[in-house]
Design a protein around this motif. Sequence first.
Motif, PDB file in Angstrom:
ATOM      1  N   TRP A   1       0.874  -1.169   0.140  1.00 20.61           N
ATOM      2  CA  TRP A   1      -0.174   0.048   0.002  1.00 20.61           C
ATOM      3  C   TRP A   1       0.809   1.270   0.069  1.00 20.61           C
ATOM      4  O   TRP A   1       1.949   1.179   0.705  1.00 20.61           O
ATOM      5  N   HIS A   2       0.702   2.090  -0.739  1.00 18.00           N
ATOM      6  CA  HIS A   2       1.210   3.483  -0.960  1.00 18.00           C
ATOM      7  C   HIS A   2       0.407   4.762  -0.937  1.00 18.00           C
ATOM      8  O   HIS A   2      -0.581   4.563  -1.679  1.00 18.00           O
ATOM      9  N   PRO A   3       0.485   5.737  -0.240  1.00 19.15           N
ATOM     10  CA  PRO A   3      -0.536   6.849  -0.165  1.00 19.15           C
ATOM     11  C   PRO A   3      -0.766   7.588  -1.685  1.00 19.15           C
ATOM     12  O   PRO A   3      -1.751   8.016  -1.754  1.00 19.15           O
ATOM     13  N   ASP A   4       0.306   7.448  -2.524  1.00 20.85           N
ATOM     14  CA  ASP A   4       0.169   7.886  -3.602  1.00 20.85           C
ATOM     15  C   ASP A   4      -0.193   7.026  -4.843  1.00 20.85           C
ATOM     16  O   ASP A   4      -0.557   7.671  -5.877  1.00 20.85           O
ATOM     17  N   VAL A   5      -0.768   5.836  -4.354  1.00 19.83           N
ATOM     18  CA  VAL A   5      -1.518   4.836  -5.399  1.00 19.83           C
ATOM     19  C   VAL A   5      -2.505   4.685  -4.736  1.00 19.83           C
ATOM     20  O   VAL A   5      -2.757   4.114  -3.600  1.00 19.83           O
ATOM     21  N   PRO A   6      -3.728   4.796  -5.810  1.00 17.35           N
ATOM     22  CA  PRO A   6      -5.213   4.652  -5.212  1.00 17.35           C
ATOM     23  C   PRO A   6      -5.719   3.269  -5.231  1.00 17.35           C
ATOM     24  O   PRO A   6      -6.962   2.941  -5.009  1.00 17.35           O
ATOM     25  N   TYR A   7      -4.605   2.258  -4.858  1.00 16.00           N
ATOM     26  CA  TYR A   7      -5.260   0.833  -4.627  1.00 16.00           C
ATOM     27  C   TYR A   7      -4.100   0.218  -3.744  1.00 16.00           C
ATOM     28  O   TYR A   7      -3.155   0.586  -3.862  1.00 16.00           O
ATOM     29  N   ALA A   8      -4.503  -1.156  -3.465  1.00 17.64           N
ATOM     30  CA  ALA A   8      -3.473  -2.030  -2.511  1.00 17.64           C
ATOM     31  C   ALA A   8      -3.611  -3.169  -3.217  1.00 17.64           C
ATOM     32  O   ALA A   8      -4.333  -3.436  -4.062  1.00 17.64           O
ATOM     33  N   GLY A   9      -2.523  -4.023  -2.830  1.00 19.62           N
ATOM     34  CA  GLY A   9      -2.604  -5.444  -3.373  1.00 19.62           C
ATOM     35  C   GLY A   9      -1.579  -6.431  -2.863  1.00 19.62           C
ATOM     36  O   GLY A   9      -0.741  -5.805  -2.150  1.00 19.62           O
ATOM     37  N   THR A  10      -1.699  -7.631  -3.033  1.00 22.67           N
ATOM     38  CA  THR A  10      -0.656  -8.452  -2.621  1.00 22.67           C
ATOM     39  C   THR A  10      -0.033  -9.340  -3.595  1.00 22.67           C
ATOM     40  O   THR A  10      -0.807 -10.055  -4.316  1.00 22.67           O
ATOM     41  N   ALA A  11       1.259  -9.328  -3.868  1.00 26.04           N
ATOM     42  CA  ALA A  11       2.007  -9.928  -4.908  1.00 26.04           C
ATOM     43  C   ALA A  11       2.340 -11.245  -4.355  1.00 26.04           C
ATOM     44  O   ALA A  11       2.968 -11.382  -3.201  1.00 26.04           O
TER      45      ALA A  11
ATOM     46  N   ILE B   1       0.588   0.005 -18.188  1.00 26.51           N
ATOM     47  CA  ILE B   1       0.127   1.011 -17.360  1.00 26.51           C
ATOM     48  C   ILE B   1      -0.991   1.849 -17.685  1.00 26.51           C
ATOM     49  O   ILE B   1      -1.787   2.068 -16.658  1.00 26.51           O
ATOM     50  N   ASN B   2      -0.933   2.032 -18.982  1.00 27.94           N
ATOM     51  CA  ASN B   2      -2.280   2.732 -19.272  1.00 27.94           C
ATOM     52  C   ASN B   2      -3.403   1.976 -19.024  1.00 27.94           C
ATOM     53  O   ASN B   2      -4.505   2.352 -18.899  1.00 27.94           O
ATOM     54  N   ARG B   3      -3.507   0.538 -19.065  1.00 27.17           N
ATOM     55  CA  ARG B   3      -4.585  -0.258 -18.932  1.00 27.17           C
ATOM     56  C   ARG B   3      -4.959  -0.112 -17.471  1.00 27.17           C
ATOM     57  O   ARG B   3      -6.099  -0.508 -17.242  1.00 27.17           O
ATOM     58  N   VAL B   4      -3.973  -0.110 -16.447  1.00 22.04           N
ATOM     59  CA  VAL B   4      -4.044  -0.288 -15.240  1.00 22.04           C
ATOM     60  C   VAL B   4      -4.886   1.113 -14.917  1.00 22.04           C
ATOM     61  O   VAL B   4      -5.934   1.182 -14.286  1.00 22.04           O
ATOM     62  N   GLU B   5      -4.333   2.438 -15.327  1.00 19.20           N
ATOM     63  CA  GLU B   5      -5.206   3.467 -15.235  1.00 19.20           C
ATOM     64  C   GLU B   5      -6.674   3.740 -15.766  1.00 19.20           C
ATOM     65  O   GLU B   5      -7.494   4.139 -14.914  1.00 19.20           O
ATOM     66  N   CYS B   6      -6.858   3.088 -17.090  1.00 19.21           N
ATOM     67  CA  CYS B   6      -8.079   2.828 -17.390  1.00 19.21           C
ATOM     68  C   CYS B   6      -9.135   1.870 -16.374  1.00 19.21           C
ATOM     69  O   CYS B   6     -10.278   2.208 -16.453  1.00 19.21           O
ATOM     70  N   ILE B   7      -8.376   0.921 -16.084  1.00  8.70           N
ATOM     71  CA  ILE B   7      -9.451  -0.073 -15.371  1.00  8.70           C
ATOM     72  C   ILE B   7      -9.371   0.627 -13.973  1.00  8.70           C
ATOM     73  O   ILE B   7     -10.725   0.664 -13.519  1.00  8.70           O
ATOM     74  N   TYR B   8      -8.699   1.266 -13.637  1.00 13.71           N
ATOM     75  CA  TYR B   8      -9.101   1.937 -12.124  1.00 13.71           C
ATOM     76  C   TYR B   8     -10.000   3.129 -12.188  1.00 13.71           C
ATOM     77  O   TYR B   8     -11.160   3.177 -11.265  1.00 13.71           O
ATOM     78  N   LYS B   9      -9.934   3.834 -13.362  1.00 10.25           N
ATOM     79  CA  LYS B   9     -11.191   4.888 -13.565  1.00 10.25           C
ATOM     80  C   LYS B   9     -12.470   4.202 -13.821  1.00 10.25           C
ATOM     81  O   LYS B   9     -13.373   4.686 -13.243  1.00 10.25           O
ATOM     82  N   ALA B  10     -12.407   3.215 -14.600  1.00  2.60           N
ATOM     83  CA  ALA B  10     -13.634   2.440 -14.642  1.00  2.60           C
ATOM     84  C   ALA B  10     -14.309   1.994 -13.596  1.00  2.60           C
ATOM     85  O   ALA B  10     -15.467   2.089 -13.195  1.00  2.60           O
TER      86      ALA B  10
END
Length: 204
Positions: free
Chosen positions: A65-75, A165-174
């Motif tokens: 998790w990072h405050p500059d990134v609007p999601y969290a996750g587990t790798a 990266i562009n796909r990730v941004e689009c998915i988050y916006k959707a």
Amino acid sequence: MNKPSIESITDDWILNKLESSDDIFWKLNYSKWEALNLIKKQIWQYQMWFELHQPTIMASEVMMWHPDVPYAGTADLILKIHNKQQNQDIIMLADLKTGTEQEKHFEQCMAYAILFEKIYKKKISALGVLYCNGKHRGELKPGKLKTKIVRNKSGALTDTANFLINRVECIYKAWKSNQKYEQPTRKLVLPKKFELNINKKEEE
């Protein structure tokens, strides 16, 4: 990062994990013994792949998790491997999958790579998805690792990386456009035991 631990996996260990899991998908699709055998095949495929390629596992199950990134996750895995084309050791972020191969799995890996680089200030050079579905007929084969190089030898992002990266941004916006609240709501924790105090009224 969480370093992987050495642990023996037995039939009892697998069955206990199944029974204690909140996910009931396996109960809807398999008997207990069918699920056990399938999982053992998947583990065997992972073991065969690991012994064949001998990667260095730097960490596993890395919650990020990072405050500059609007999601969290587990790798699932952070690996150090040797890239023959670049003739150098690189860091790969890898995910384990037990289903069918899908390109969208790399979008998930890219999202995690963005988080990883923000937090640990280390460059992820490749993304990997290791498929261990346990459904081969006949002789079992090692898990299949599909990879994408996201940084070139000099460390610059590749065209593949920019696309993901562009796909990730689009998915988050959707996703965000369909949310009612800015912050996620905490999952309700239900009690595991209920007791009725039938004598309470009499005591009062």
